[in-house]
Design an enzyme around this catalytic site. Sequence first.
Site, PDB file in Angstrom:
ATOM      1  CG  ASN A 102      23.432  31.021  48.598  1.00 18.24           C
ATOM      2  OD1 ASN A 102      24.001  32.113  48.511  1.00 18.24           O
ATOM      3  ND2 ASN A 102      22.152  30.911  48.909  1.00 18.24           N
TER       4      ASN A 102
ATOM      5  CG  ASP B 115      20.932  43.660  50.635  1.00 20.17           C
ATOM      6  OD1 ASP B 115      21.425  44.357  51.549  1.00 20.17           O
ATOM      7  OD2 ASP B 115      21.539  42.704  50.127  1.00 20.17           O
TER       8      ASP B 115
ATOM      9  CG  HIS C 293      23.506  35.487  48.603  1.00 13.20           C
ATOM     10  ND1 HIS C 293      23.380  34.580  49.624  1.00 13.20           N
ATOM     11  CD2 HIS C 293      23.895  36.644  49.190  1.00 13.20           C
ATOM     12  CE1 HIS C 293      23.669  35.158  50.776  1.00 13.20           C
ATOM     13  NE2 HIS C 293      23.993  36.410  50.532  1.00 13.20           N
TER      14      HIS C 293
END
Length: 242
Positions: free
Chosen positions: A135, A67, A137
Amino acid sequence: MNIRVLDSQEQLDDIAAEYLIGAVERRPDAVLGLATGSTPIGIYEKMVEKHRSRHISFREATTFNLDEYVGLAPDHEQSYASYMNKHLFQHIDLPATHAHLPNGMAASLEEECKHYERMLAEQPVDIQLLGLGHNGHIGFNEPGDTLSGDTHAVVLQERTRDANARFFDSKDDVPTHAITMGVGSILKAKTIILAVRGADKADIVREALFGPISTECPASLLQTHGDVIVLLDREAGRKLSL
């Protein structure tokens, strides 16, 4: 899954680095999937050590990062391009043209995502390094009702921005969007290494590895992959019964 709970961070770093650099040692043109954040820093330090001590060359290898932030130029000190240069690329002999990250400054994010996905299809990842968000991810694939399979632009959730704020002068400076490989893109890697450390990740580690497979915990989809190596320190693995 092959789950290992390790006694020290150094041990975790060394084992993860061995998997990655070992892939290049066995096949010089290996394709590595790389991650950023605090967890991989020690892994990259160990890779550099092994590169130097064992004279392992990266000249024929290729890398793809998971990313990149939208709106940060590659030379911005908090871009993932800068991170990779600082912690790995400037210390090894990987050609710059072989190191790929999404372009967060692209005029068309949609076209950039399609371009990145085409490159991944042309050079499938042999071994993919992942961290794990609080969370659940992986990459920047945030929990939700649905997940995108391919590389895509995403709005970052507040908890993710909070977690990354320590790298910026203030939370207001943390980008609100990123480009990320999709979960489908990640799962196409032949082997996946999930490296996690810290007591604050113990709950999400248990949910990701042994909870229901759900888009509300993107990392749980790793349960569907045939070759996942999970490396945990004692604190991250403290709620597992192995």
